[in-house]
Design an enzyme around this catalytic site. Structure first.
Site, PDB file in Angstrom:
ATOM      1  N   ARG A 290       2.890  -1.684 -11.072  1.00 40.11           N
ATOM      2  CA  ARG A 290       3.097  -2.791 -10.133  1.00 40.11           C
ATOM      3  C   ARG A 290       3.056  -4.148 -10.840  1.00 40.11           C
ATOM      4  O   ARG A 290       2.205  -4.414 -11.688  1.00 40.11           O
ATOM      5  CB  ARG A 290       2.033  -2.776  -9.046  1.00 40.11           C
ATOM      6  CG  ARG A 290       2.123  -4.035  -8.168  1.00 40.11           C
ATOM      7  CD  ARG A 290       1.319  -3.975  -6.916  1.00 40.11           C
ATOM      8  NE  ARG A 290      -0.002  -3.483  -7.117  1.00 40.11           N
ATOM      9  CZ  ARG A 290      -0.771  -3.020  -6.135  1.00 40.11           C
ATOM     10  NH1 ARG A 290      -0.312  -2.994  -4.907  1.00 40.11           N
ATOM     11  NH2 ARG A 290      -1.977  -2.604  -6.375  1.00 40.11           N
TER      12      ARG A 290
ATOM     13  N   LYS B  33       1.849   0.101   1.464  1.00 38.58           N
ATOM     14  CA  LYS B  33       1.513  -0.674   2.673  1.00 38.58           C
ATOM     15  C   LYS B  33       2.053  -2.104   2.559  1.00 38.58           C
ATOM     16  O   LYS B  33       2.702  -2.604   3.464  1.00 38.58           O
ATOM     17  CB  LYS B  33      -0.015  -0.749   2.885  1.00 38.58           C
ATOM     18  CG  LYS B  33      -0.711   0.601   2.950  1.00 38.58           C
ATOM     19  CD  LYS B  33      -2.208   0.459   3.151  1.00 38.58           C
ATOM     20  CE  LYS B  33      -2.950  -0.238   2.021  1.00 38.58           C
ATOM     21  NZ  LYS B  33      -2.983   0.513   0.752  1.00 38.58           N
TER      22      LYS B  33
ATOM     23  N   ARG C 242     -10.884   2.837  -6.846  1.00 40.36           N
ATOM     24  CA  ARG C 242     -10.251   2.474  -5.570  1.00 40.36           C
ATOM     25  C   ARG C 242      -9.790   3.724  -4.818  1.00 40.36           C
ATOM     26  O   ARG C 242      -9.918   3.812  -3.594  1.00 40.36           O
ATOM     27  CB  ARG C 242      -9.070   1.538  -5.822  1.00 40.36           C
ATOM     28  CG  ARG C 242      -9.520   0.129  -6.192  1.00 40.36           C
ATOM     29  CD  ARG C 242      -8.421  -0.676  -6.860  1.00 40.36           C
ATOM     30  NE  ARG C 242      -7.226  -0.806  -6.066  1.00 40.36           N
ATOM     31  CZ  ARG C 242      -6.018  -1.060  -6.577  1.00 40.36           C
ATOM     32  NH1 ARG C 242      -5.864  -1.194  -7.886  1.00 40.36           N
ATOM     33  NH2 ARG C 242      -4.976  -1.178  -5.791  1.00 40.36           N
TER      34      ARG C 242
ATOM     35  N   ARG D 189      -1.856  -7.218 -11.388  1.00 45.82           N
ATOM     36  CA  ARG D 189      -3.115  -7.502 -10.694  1.00 45.82           C
ATOM     37  C   ARG D 189      -4.302  -7.088 -11.552  1.00 45.82           C
ATOM     38  O   ARG D 189      -4.251  -6.084 -12.254  1.00 45.82           O
ATOM     39  CB  ARG D 189      -3.151  -6.727  -9.370  1.00 45.82           C
ATOM     40  CG  ARG D 189      -2.783  -7.590  -8.191  1.00 45.82           C
ATOM     41  CD  ARG D 189      -2.582  -6.844  -6.929  1.00 45.82           C
ATOM     42  NE  ARG D 189      -3.651  -5.942  -6.554  1.00 45.82           N
ATOM     43  CZ  ARG D 189      -3.680  -5.247  -5.417  1.00 45.82           C
ATOM     44  NH1 ARG D 189      -2.684  -5.376  -4.565  1.00 45.82           N
ATOM     45  NH2 ARG D 189      -4.668  -4.438  -5.135  1.00 45.82           N
TER      46      ARG D 189
ATOM     47  N   ARG E 118     -10.785  -0.784   6.741  1.00 46.09           N
ATOM     48  CA  ARG E 118     -10.982   0.041   5.559  1.00 46.09           C
ATOM     49  C   ARG E 118     -12.110   1.058   5.741  1.00 46.09           C
ATOM     50  O   ARG E 118     -12.377   1.846   4.862  1.00 46.09           O
ATOM     51  CB  ARG E 118     -11.447  -0.830   4.398  1.00 46.09           C
ATOM     52  CG  ARG E 118     -10.400  -1.592   3.638  1.00 46.09           C
ATOM     53  CD  ARG E 118      -9.470  -0.698   2.908  1.00 46.09           C
ATOM     54  NE  ARG E 118      -9.325  -0.979   1.519  1.00 46.09           N
ATOM     55  CZ  ARG E 118      -8.390  -1.747   0.997  1.00 46.09           C
ATOM     56  NH1 ARG E 118      -7.533  -2.379   1.734  1.00 46.09           N
ATOM     57  NH2 ARG E 118      -8.313  -1.863  -0.305  1.00 46.09           N
TER      58      ARG E 118
HETATM   59  P1  AP5 Z   1       2.217  -1.643  -2.677  1.00 45.72           P
HETATM   60  O1  AP5 Z   1       3.132  -1.855  -1.514  1.00 45.72           O
HETATM   61  O2  AP5 Z   1       1.734  -2.839  -3.393  1.00 45.72           O
HETATM   62  O3  AP5 Z   1       1.025  -0.646  -2.250  1.00 45.72           O
HETATM   63  P2  AP5 Z   1      -0.219  -0.890  -1.326  1.00 45.72           P
HETATM   64  O4  AP5 Z   1      -0.366   0.318  -0.460  1.00 45.72           O
HETATM   65  O5  AP5 Z   1      -0.126  -2.223  -0.640  1.00 45.72           O
HETATM   66  O6  AP5 Z   1      -1.346  -0.840  -2.424  1.00 45.72           O
HETATM   67  P3  AP5 Z   1      -2.545  -1.822  -2.795  1.00 45.72           P
HETATM   68  O7  AP5 Z   1      -2.965  -1.456  -4.181  1.00 45.72           O
HETATM   69  O8  AP5 Z   1      -2.177  -3.267  -2.556  1.00 45.72           O
HETATM   70  O9  AP5 Z   1      -3.599  -1.379  -1.786  1.00 45.72           O
HETATM   71  P4  AP5 Z   1      -5.070  -1.588  -1.946  1.00 45.72           P
HETATM   72  O10 AP5 Z   1      -5.472  -1.136  -0.598  1.00 45.72           O
HETATM   73  O11 AP5 Z   1      -5.729  -0.950  -3.086  1.00 45.72           O
HETATM   74  O12 AP5 Z   1      -5.191  -3.151  -2.289  1.00 45.72           O
HETATM   75  P5  AP5 Z   1      -5.596  -4.408  -1.389  1.00 45.72           P
HETATM   76  O13 AP5 Z   1      -4.863  -5.574  -1.904  1.00 45.72           O
HETATM   77  O14 AP5 Z   1      -5.521  -4.086   0.051  1.00 45.72           O
HETATM   78  O15 AP5 Z   1       2.978  -0.671  -3.705  1.00 45.72           O
HETATM   79  C1  AP5 Z   1       2.386  -0.339  -4.951  1.00 45.72           C
HETATM   80  C2  AP5 Z   1       3.476  -0.316  -6.027  1.00 45.72           C
HETATM   81  O16 AP5 Z   1       4.382   0.753  -5.733  1.00 45.72           O
HETATM   82  C3  AP5 Z   1       4.321  -1.592  -6.102  1.00 45.72           C
HETATM   83  O17 AP5 Z   1       4.649  -1.856  -7.437  1.00 45.72           O
HETATM   84  C4  AP5 Z   1       5.588  -1.240  -5.308  1.00 45.72           C
HETATM   85  O18 AP5 Z   1       6.730  -1.950  -5.803  1.00 45.72           O
HETATM   86  C5  AP5 Z   1       5.723   0.250  -5.573  1.00 45.72           C
HETATM   87  N1  AP5 Z   1       6.312   0.980  -4.460  1.00 45.72           N
HETATM   88  C6  AP5 Z   1       6.068   0.805  -3.129  1.00 45.72           C
HETATM   89  N2  AP5 Z   1       6.814   1.661  -2.407  1.00 45.72           N
HETATM   90  C7  AP5 Z   1       7.531   2.407  -3.306  1.00 45.72           C
HETATM   91  C8  AP5 Z   1       8.492   3.476  -3.177  1.00 45.72           C
HETATM   92  N3  AP5 Z   1       8.855   3.949  -1.982  1.00 45.72           N
HETATM   93  N4  AP5 Z   1       9.007   4.002  -4.324  1.00 45.72           N
HETATM   94  C9  AP5 Z   1       8.642   3.522  -5.540  1.00 45.72           C
HETATM   95  N5  AP5 Z   1       7.752   2.509  -5.723  1.00 45.72           N
HETATM   96  C10 AP5 Z   1       7.214   1.974  -4.615  1.00 45.72           C
HETATM   97  O19 AP5 Z   1      -7.161  -4.529  -1.754  1.00 45.72           O
HETATM   98  C11 AP5 Z   1      -7.593  -4.941  -3.042  1.00 45.72           C
HETATM   99  C12 AP5 Z   1      -9.118  -5.067  -3.032  1.00 45.72           C
HETATM  100  O20 AP5 Z   1      -9.515  -6.085  -2.083  1.00 45.72           O
HETATM  101  C13 AP5 Z   1      -9.886  -3.811  -2.577  1.00 45.72           C
HETATM  102  O21 AP5 Z   1     -10.094  -2.912  -3.652  1.00 45.72           O
HETATM  103  C14 AP5 Z   1     -11.188  -4.429  -2.047  1.00 45.72           C
HETATM  104  O22 AP5 Z   1     -12.050  -4.793  -3.108  1.00 45.72           O
HETATM  105  C15 AP5 Z   1     -10.689  -5.713  -1.385  1.00 45.72           C
HETATM  106  N6  AP5 Z   1     -10.366  -5.513   0.036  1.00 45.72           N
HETATM  107  C16 AP5 Z   1      -9.135  -5.625   0.608  1.00 45.72           C
HETATM  108  N7  AP5 Z   1      -9.192  -5.378   1.920  1.00 45.72           N
HETATM  109  C17 AP5 Z   1     -10.470  -5.093   2.204  1.00 45.72           C
HETATM  110  C18 AP5 Z   1     -11.167  -4.725   3.382  1.00 45.72           C
HETATM  111  N8  AP5 Z   1     -10.523  -4.600   4.555  1.00 45.72           N
HETATM  112  N9  AP5 Z   1     -12.494  -4.505   3.302  1.00 45.72           N
HETATM  113  C19 AP5 Z   1     -13.177  -4.641   2.147  1.00 45.72           C
HETATM  114  N10 AP5 Z   1     -12.589  -4.974   0.982  1.00 45.72           N
HETATM  115  C20 AP5 Z   1     -11.244  -5.199   0.999  1.00 45.72           C
END
Ligand code: AP5
Length: 218
Positions: free
Chosen positions: A127, A13, A171, A160, A88
């Site tokens: 990552r 994402k 997660r 991270r 979420r």
């Molecule tokens: P990446 O693009 O970073 O993946 P992502 O889907 O953004 O994954 P996240 O881990 O950031 O999502 P998340 O939802 O767990 O975390 P968030 O920060 O939102 O890609 C991942 C890796 O794969 C990278 O290294 C990339 O280079 C690689 N990659 C990508 N595409 C690729 C491809 N095609 N081929 C190969 N490699 C590839 O949330 C973190 C925390 O914040 C949550 O756990 C929660 O505690 C809190 N939080 C955030 N939002 C909310 C909310 N709305 N409500 C409540 N709590 C929240």
């Protein structure tokens, strides 16, 4: 254009939202990034959020809805945005719906980044984020030249705090229980688009532009 990016942790994402921001001038609004900035700044909100994020649980709906409302009100969001990691759960989706209705904003699509489960763990453990540019990279999947360029420019490849196996497992469970029901929610509202999000990042991006009906800038 106003888009939601849906998908499991590691589905890409953030990677694809960054590309839409750079190439299509849509503003990436990531609740994860906003929360990590609050943690790094040591604000009260950041102190509250840190333990929850370290465990891989969800921060309260009230906090994230407040952050989204404030961010969407900023002038740059007027040119269109990509919500990355929000909503979420169903309560957040309902909260978003009333917020958008109050501001007379329509959503164009909720895009599901669809990746086989076994790939997610490798993406998350590999990552790294470049400390100078903020670019999201991966020690297993990014071209070596991109990893080297970060280091050559004096940056560090940072991991991270929540990208350890125990937190990742939680997660992924939280995603299945609380976030996956949004797939049906947006499908019922005629907004769901699905992108096969495995394979090289550029190919995934091309598929994303395709479902959104956007041309790749020349
Ligand atoms: P990446 O693009 O970073 O993946 P992502 O889907 O953004 O994954 P996240 O881990 O950031 O999502 P998340 O939802 O767990 O975390 P968030 O920060 O939102 O890609 C991942 C890796 O794969 C990278 O290294 C990339 O280079 C690689 N990659 C990508 N595409 C690729 C491809 N095609 N081929 C190969 N490699 C590839 O949330 C973190 C925390 O914040 C949550 O756990 C929660 O505690 C809190 N939080 C955030 N939002 C909310 C909310 N709305 N409500 C409540 N709590 C929240």
């Amino acid at each position: 254009m106003r888009i939601i990016m849906l998908g499991a942790p590691g589905s890409g994402k953030g990677t694809q939202a960054q590309k839409l921001q750079t190439e299509c001038e849509l503003v990436q609004i990531s609740t994860g990034d906003l929360l990590r900035s609050a943690v790094a700044a040591g604000t009260e909100l950041g102190r509250k959020a840190k333990a929850i994020m370290d465990a891989g649980d969800l921060v309260s709906n009230e906090i994230v809805l407040g952050m989204i409302e404030a961010r969407i009100a900023q002038p740059d969001a007027g040119r269109g945005f990509v919500l990355d990691g929000f909503p979420r759960n169903i309560a957040q989706a309902e909260g978003l719906q009333s917020l958008l209705a109050r501001n007379r904003i329509n959503l164009d699509a909720a895009v599901l980044m669809d990746v086989p489960f076994d790939i997610l763990l490798r993406r998350l453990t590999g990552r790294r984020t470049c400390s100078t540019t903020g670019q999201v990279l991966n020690i297993y999947f990014s071209p070596q030249a991109e990893l080297d360029a970060c280091l050559a420019a004096g940056g560090e490849l940072r991991q991270r705090a929540d990208d350890n196996e125990e937190t990742i497992r939680n997660r992924l469970e939280v995603y299945e229980q609380q976030t996956a029901p949004l797939i049906e929610y947006y499908d019922e509202r005629g907004l769901l688009q699905t992108v096969a999000a495995d394979g090289p990042m550029d190919q995934v991006y091309a598929r994303l532009l395709d479902v959104l009906g956007l041309d790749r800038p020349s």
